[in-house]
Design an enzyme around this catalytic site. Sequence first.
Site, PDB file in Angstrom:
ATOM      1  N   ASP A   1       0.722 -29.031 -18.067  1.00 36.74           N
ATOM      2  CA  ASP A   1       0.964 -27.334 -16.723  1.00 36.74           C
ATOM      3  C   ASP A   1      -0.090 -27.742 -16.269  1.00 36.74           C
ATOM      4  O   ASP A   1      -1.477 -27.815 -17.149  1.00 36.74           O
ATOM      5  CB  ASP A   1       1.604 -26.186 -17.541  1.00 36.74           C
ATOM      6  CG  ASP A   1       2.896 -26.533 -17.878  1.00 36.74           C
ATOM      7  OD1 ASP A   1       4.255 -27.402 -17.663  1.00 36.74           O
ATOM      8  OD2 ASP A   1       3.254 -26.097 -19.496  1.00 36.74           O
TER       9      ASP A   1
ATOM     10  N   HIS B   1       2.029 -34.143 -14.559  1.00 35.44           N
ATOM     11  CA  HIS B   1       2.952 -32.424 -14.603  1.00 35.44           C
ATOM     12  C   HIS B   1       3.443 -32.416 -15.611  1.00 35.44           C
ATOM     13  O   HIS B   1       4.350 -31.864 -15.302  1.00 35.44           O
ATOM     14  CB  HIS B   1       2.754 -31.843 -13.185  1.00 35.44           C
ATOM     15  CG  HIS B   1       2.434 -30.870 -12.693  1.00 35.44           C
ATOM     16  ND1 HIS B   1       2.571 -29.420 -14.202  1.00 35.44           N
ATOM     17  CD2 HIS B   1       2.269 -30.108 -12.127  1.00 35.44           C
ATOM     18  CE1 HIS B   1       2.525 -28.490 -13.600  1.00 35.44           C
ATOM     19  NE2 HIS B   1       2.121 -28.260 -12.062  1.00 35.44           N
TER      20      HIS B   1
END
Length: 516
Positions: free
Chosen positions: A491, A487
């Site tokens: 995204d 992450h």
Amino acid sequence: MSTEIRVPTLGESVTEATVATWFKKPGDTVAVDEMLCELETDKVTVEVPSPVAGTLSDIVAAEGETVGVDALLGNISESGNAGPEETKPRAEETKKTDAEKAPNGGTSGGGETVKVMVPALGESVTEATVATWFKKEGDQVAADEMLCELETDKVSVEVPAPAAGVLGKILKKEGETVEAGGQLAELSAGASAAASPEAKAVETEGAKGEAYTGTAKSGTRTDVEDAPSAKKAMAEANVSRDQVTGSGRDGRIMKDDVAKALQGVSSAPAPASAPRAPVAADDAAREERVKMTRLRQTIARRLKDAQNTAAMLTTYNEVDMTEVMALRNTYKAEFEKKHGVRMGFMSFFTKACCHALKEVPEVNAEIDGTDVVYKNFVHMGIAAGTPQGLVVPVIRDADAMSFAEIEKAIAEKGARARDGKLSMAEMQGGTFTISNGGVYGSLMSSPILNPPQSGILGMHKIQDRPMVIDGEIKIRPMMYLALSYDHRIVDGKGAVTFLVRVKEALEDPRRLLMDL
């Protein structure tokens, strides 16, 4: 004549160094005692001079690699013309040296001693463990017959006999650690096992004596000498040795390990260092303790590092495999007849992932410090289970390959993985990984990233389930898909988009042909 450049003695308790700088490159002329390279240890910097005058023919240990004492750094081709009086002795010396080294075959005369050496282990691998000796001292061996098997943290390496003869003294027993370029045993080239029974008996006696010595040294190491700088740091910080996890060879504590301990950061995986719960005496008698293989230790460390380093999340979706299964059933016989390989599901998933990675390139990228490195190619890692553990061979430039080329590459590397024949180069450089837990019956799972990659796709079992299709309930072959991603650079939108593109390509394979 070629002369070897080897790592000199590094000092008391210092067993390894890093190649810092090469002052010469292959093809350069060097003089006697001219500086060739510089090594760095945790204590001092060591310069390596040229032992002879000549030309640097090759460099074995590149800058940044870790080397042990007496490891091979490179080779020099000697220059100069020998005088008439020197010709014969030098020729004899060369003959003897070649017989001792005999790297890859051929005998040099009956009864001559040939050294059995540790072969090249691969880039950045400096040591291995002797896993199994297939021969014992005094056994007759043929040229290129397998003598023993070494185990590194990535692959198994077989060591063939450099010549035909009798295996003499075994210098490294099973379970011992050996360095690249080190000596494993001695071989009497051209000798006969039956011709020298007395020598064989003497060698057997020696083997028994050494086996006892090796046993005495096995188990927990109590004679490991920690780095002096680490000892000083522990004394100054009033930290005991059992509070620090050593990252050096054989658990040796380095100065950085003390600093990590003071910061409350353990350099070892927490599960491995957690104390065991008390075990009842009758249960303990029925337990079996087996040392983890190097491969299993590496798997454990890398998986824990992935959890500790990356901001790892997993997103899920499901795919209707109806169209892929229909296409496969229609063409599998013709495909196999033409290409000589079966059509599986992996080529479809590989193609679908390559297609999706073009649209969401951050899933195919990696973090390097404060930079994001985008890969304009796909080196696809295909996770494969083996008796030794999970390995990930890499199919290079999979995005430029056809279905048949992908299936052939997967079949070939899968077979090599099961036989333990994969080289380090075949498991390096991957940009994305596919893991198929479905072959073991897994319905759903969250795969762990393969650092430094930022994405891994988990495939699962195909199971018939009732699905609503155009307002009607129909039975469809469904598979859950899982994408674990970092992450920090991927995204949620990018991760979901990637997985949806994979789903769309599999549910309508024609999209792959039309690049949609």
